[in-house]
Design an enzyme around this catalytic site. Structure first.
Site, PDB file in Angstrom:
ATOM      1  N   SER A 121       1.022  -1.377   0.079  1.00 44.83           N
ATOM      2  CA  SER A 121      -0.072  -0.081  -0.076  1.00 44.83           C
ATOM      3  C   SER A 121       0.972   1.389  -0.097  1.00 44.83           C
ATOM      4  O   SER A 121       0.600   2.216  -0.351  1.00 44.83           O
ATOM      5  CB  SER A 121      -1.035  -0.006   1.275  1.00 44.83           C
ATOM      6  N   GLU A 180      -2.338   0.126 -10.201  1.00 46.58           N
ATOM      7  CA  GLU A 180      -1.151   1.337 -10.165  1.00 46.58           C
ATOM      8  C   GLU A 180      -0.045   0.588 -10.185  1.00 46.58           C
ATOM      9  O   GLU A 180       0.190  -0.369  -9.045  1.00 46.58           O
ATOM     10  CB  GLU A 180      -1.343   2.242  -8.827  1.00 46.58           C
ATOM     11  N   ASN A 220      -2.212   6.239  -2.672  1.00 45.36           N
ATOM     12  CA  ASN A 220      -2.194   6.073  -1.247  1.00 45.36           C
ATOM     13  C   ASN A 220      -1.736   7.143  -0.304  1.00 45.36           C
ATOM     14  O   ASN A 220      -2.041   7.362   0.973  1.00 45.36           O
ATOM     15  CB  ASN A 220      -1.815   4.556  -0.657  1.00 45.36           C
TER      16      ASN A 220
HETATM   17  P1  NAI Z   1      -4.122  -9.507   5.248  1.00 38.58           P
HETATM   18  O1  NAI Z   1      -3.703  -8.912   6.599  1.00 38.58           O
HETATM   19  O2  NAI Z   1      -5.584  -9.537   4.792  1.00 38.58           O
HETATM   20  O3  NAI Z   1      -3.275 -10.455   4.826  1.00 38.58           O
HETATM   21  C1  NAI Z   1      -1.958 -10.512   4.638  1.00 38.58           C
HETATM   22  C2  NAI Z   1      -1.523 -12.095   4.877  1.00 38.58           C
HETATM   23  O4  NAI Z   1      -0.052 -12.187   4.847  1.00 38.58           O
HETATM   24  C3  NAI Z   1      -2.014 -12.952   5.978  1.00 38.58           C
HETATM   25  O5  NAI Z   1      -2.792 -13.853   5.545  1.00 38.58           O
HETATM   26  C4  NAI Z   1      -0.669 -13.455   6.529  1.00 38.58           C
HETATM   27  O6  NAI Z   1      -0.824 -14.694   7.098  1.00 38.58           O
HETATM   28  C5  NAI Z   1       0.432 -13.406   5.501  1.00 38.58           C
HETATM   29  N1  NAI Z   1       1.651 -13.438   5.899  1.00 38.58           N
HETATM   30  C6  NAI Z   1       2.341 -12.635   6.942  1.00 38.58           C
HETATM   31  N2  NAI Z   1       3.587 -12.950   6.892  1.00 38.58           N
HETATM   32  C7  NAI Z   1       3.792 -14.194   5.850  1.00 38.58           C
HETATM   33  C8  NAI Z   1       4.884 -14.656   5.565  1.00 38.58           C
HETATM   34  N3  NAI Z   1       6.170 -14.736   5.872  1.00 38.58           N
HETATM   35  N4  NAI Z   1       4.764 -15.642   4.367  1.00 38.58           N
HETATM   36  C9  NAI Z   1       3.341 -15.830   3.839  1.00 38.58           C
HETATM   37  N5  NAI Z   1       2.335 -15.008   4.249  1.00 38.58           N
HETATM   38  C10 NAI Z   1       2.659 -14.139   5.205  1.00 38.58           C
HETATM   39  O7  NAI Z   1      -3.659  -7.978   4.339  1.00 38.58           O
HETATM   40  P2  NAI Z   1      -4.258  -7.446   2.745  1.00 38.58           P
HETATM   41  O8  NAI Z   1      -5.136  -6.521   3.131  1.00 38.58           O
HETATM   42  O9  NAI Z   1      -4.338  -8.814   2.164  1.00 38.58           O
HETATM   43  O10 NAI Z   1      -2.707  -6.804   2.480  1.00 38.58           O
HETATM   44  C11 NAI Z   1      -1.441  -7.399   2.210  1.00 38.58           C
HETATM   45  C12 NAI Z   1      -0.879  -6.536   1.497  1.00 38.58           C
HETATM   46  O11 NAI Z   1      -1.442  -5.953   0.445  1.00 38.58           O
HETATM   47  C13 NAI Z   1      -0.394  -5.246   2.300  1.00 38.58           C
HETATM   48  O12 NAI Z   1       0.852  -4.755   1.855  1.00 38.58           O
HETATM   49  C14 NAI Z   1      -1.208  -4.117   2.075  1.00 38.58           C
HETATM   50  O13 NAI Z   1      -0.887  -2.833   2.307  1.00 38.58           O
HETATM   51  C15 NAI Z   1      -1.356  -4.510   0.524  1.00 38.58           C
HETATM   52  N6  NAI Z   1      -2.541  -3.593  -0.051  1.00 38.58           N
HETATM   53  C16 NAI Z   1      -4.019  -4.007   0.566  1.00 38.58           C
HETATM   54  C17 NAI Z   1      -5.259  -3.476   0.177  1.00 38.58           C
HETATM   55  C18 NAI Z   1      -6.491  -3.548   0.737  1.00 38.58           C
HETATM   56  O14 NAI Z   1      -7.603  -3.015   0.457  1.00 38.58           O
HETATM   57  N7  NAI Z   1      -6.746  -4.421   2.006  1.00 38.58           N
HETATM   58  C19 NAI Z   1      -5.287  -2.868  -1.345  1.00 38.58           C
HETATM   59  C20 NAI Z   1      -3.986  -2.970  -1.905  1.00 38.58           C
HETATM   60  C21 NAI Z   1      -3.034  -3.294  -1.329  1.00 38.58           C
END
Ligand code: NAI
Length: 284
Positions: free
Chosen positions: A120, A153, A191
Site C-alpha cells: 500500500s 497502479e 495511497n
Molecule cells: P491481510 O492481513 O488480509 O493478509 C496478509 C497475509 O499475509 C496474512 O494472511 C498473513 O498470514 C500473510 N503473511 C504474513 N507473513 C507472511 C509470510 N512470511 N509468508 C507468507 N504469508 C505471510 O492483508 P491484505 O489486506 O491482504 O494486505 C496485503 C498487502 O496488500 C499489504 O501490503 C497491503 O498494504 C496491500 N494492499 C492492501 C489493500 C487492501 O485493500 N486491503 C489494497 C492494496 C494493497
C-alpha cells in the site's frame, strides 16, 4: 510469451483476490501463507466469491468454480516458488516482515523471476534493496476486490528495468487489467492521498464533527464518490490502514501523517472493518 505459473505470497484479503483473478484467467497459481488454517479460509473465500461470479461475469478461459480452484495450489512451502515465472507478494504491510520474505524468496527463486510487490505504501526501491535483483522488482498496487477492479497502479522503482515493466504489463493484460505506471515514492499516487483522507475522516469522527454515515454521505453525494472514506477504510481493513499511515509517517517524517488515535484504538480493539465483522459499520 504468456505467463503460466504465478506465485502469490500471502493469502489474506489481497492475496486471495489476486490468486482468484489469476486462476480465473487461466494461470496456475502457487498460493502461499503461513498456516493451513489461513489457506483453508482463503479457499472458502475464493469458493464463495466464485459462487457469486455471475454478478461480475468476465471473459475468462473457464469460469467453472472447480476448474478455477483446481488451478490454485494452496501451500505453506515457500520452496514451491522455484517453479513460478512471476511472483506477486501480498503479505502484511510491515517492512521488517516484508524484508525477511524478500530475502528468503530472492535466495530460493531463479534469477529470471520478477517480484511484484502489492504494497500500500512501502517504497519499491526500499523493497528491492532486500534482494539482489533490483531491476526485476516492481510495484503492482491492485485495487480491492481484485477480481472486480480493472485498474492497477504500477510503480517503477529506482532500478526497475523496462523489460520488467513490459513483462508486468503483459501479465496484467492476461489478467484482464489495465495499468497506470507511476514513479516510486512512499504511498505512490493513490495511497499518499487516500490514506491521508481516510485518516482525516477518522479525526472528523473523533472530533464529533459528523456521524460515520454523514461523513460518507458528503463524499458520495457532493463529490460523486461511489464510497465514502470510512466505508473504504472498512473495505481495506483498519489494520492495513494503520500500518500504511505509519509507513507514510516514518517515510516522510511529516506530522501530517500521524495516525488518528481513534484509528489506533479501533485496531487495538480488533475492529478491522469487513474482515472482522465490525469497523465503522457492522457486517454480518
Ligand atoms: P491481510 O492481513 O488480509 O493478509 C496478509 C497475509 O499475509 C496474512 O494472511 C498473513 O498470514 C500473510 N503473511 C504474513 N507473513 C507472511 C509470510 N512470511 N509468508 C507468507 N504469508 C505471510 O492483508 P491484505 O489486506 O491482504 O494486505 C496485503 C498487502 O496488500 C499489504 O501490503 C497491503 O498494504 C496491500 N494492499 C492492501 C489493500 C487492501 O485493500 N486491503 C489494497 C492494496 C494493497
Amino acid at each position: 510469451m504468456s505467463m503460466q505459473v504465478v506465485g502469490v505470497i500471502g493469502a489474506g484479503v489481497m492475496g486471495s483476490g489476486v490468486a482468484q483473478n489469476l486462476a480465473q484467467t487461466g494461470h496456475h497459481v502457487l498460493l502461499l501463507d503461513l498456516s493451513e488454517t489461513i489457506l483453508e479460509k482463503a479457499k472458502q473465500e475464493i469458493q464463495n466469491n466464485l459462487r457469486f461470479q455471475g454478478f461480475f461475469k468476465r471473459e475468462t478461459p473457464s469460469d467453472n468454480p472447480e476448474d478455477v480452484l483446481a488451478r490454485i495450489k494452496f501451500t505453506t512451502d515457500i520452496s514451491v516458488l522455484r517453479e513460478a515465472e512471476f511472483a506477486i507478494e501480498n503479505i502484511v504491510e510491515k517492512w521488517t516482515i516484508k524484508r525477511e520474505v524478500y530475502t528468503q524468496i530472492d535466495a530460493i527463486c531463479p534469477p529470471s523471476i520478477i517480484f511484484a510487490a502489492n504494497t500500500s505504501a512501502i517504497s519499491i526501491t526500499q523493497i528491492a534493496s532486500a534482494t539482489k535483483r533490483a531491476p526485476q522488482v516492481i510495484g503492482t498496487h491492485f485495487m480491492n476486490p481484485v477480481p472486480m477492479k480493472s485498474m492497477v497502479e504500477v510503480i517503477r522503482g529506482d532500478r526497475t528495468s523496462d523489460e520488467t515493466i513490459a513483462a508486468t504489463k503483459m501479465l496484467l493484460t492476461q489478467m484482464g487489467k489495465d495499468c497506470i505506471v507511476v514513479n516510486d515514492a512512499p504511498g505512490f499516487v493513490s495511497n499518499r492521498v487516500l490514506m491521508l483522507t481516510i485518516n482525516e475522516a477518522i479525526f472528523l469522527l473523533q472530533d464529533r464533527v459528523a456521524s460515520v454515515e454523514d461523513v460518507d454521505r458528503i463524499f458520495k453525494t457532493c463529490f460523486g464518490h461511489k464510497m465514502g472514506p470510512l466505508e473504504t477504510a472498512d473495505l481495506i481493513g483498519l489494520d492495513t490502514i494503520l500500518l500504511s499511515v505509519e509507513v507514510l509517517y516514518e517515510s516522510f517524517n511529516d506530522s501530517k501523517y500521524r495516525p488518528c488515535p481513534l484509528l489506533k484504538q479501533m485496531v487495538y480493539a480488533g475492529k478491522y472493518g469487513r474482515k472482522s465483522g465490525q469497523g465503522f459499520y457492522t457486517y454480518k
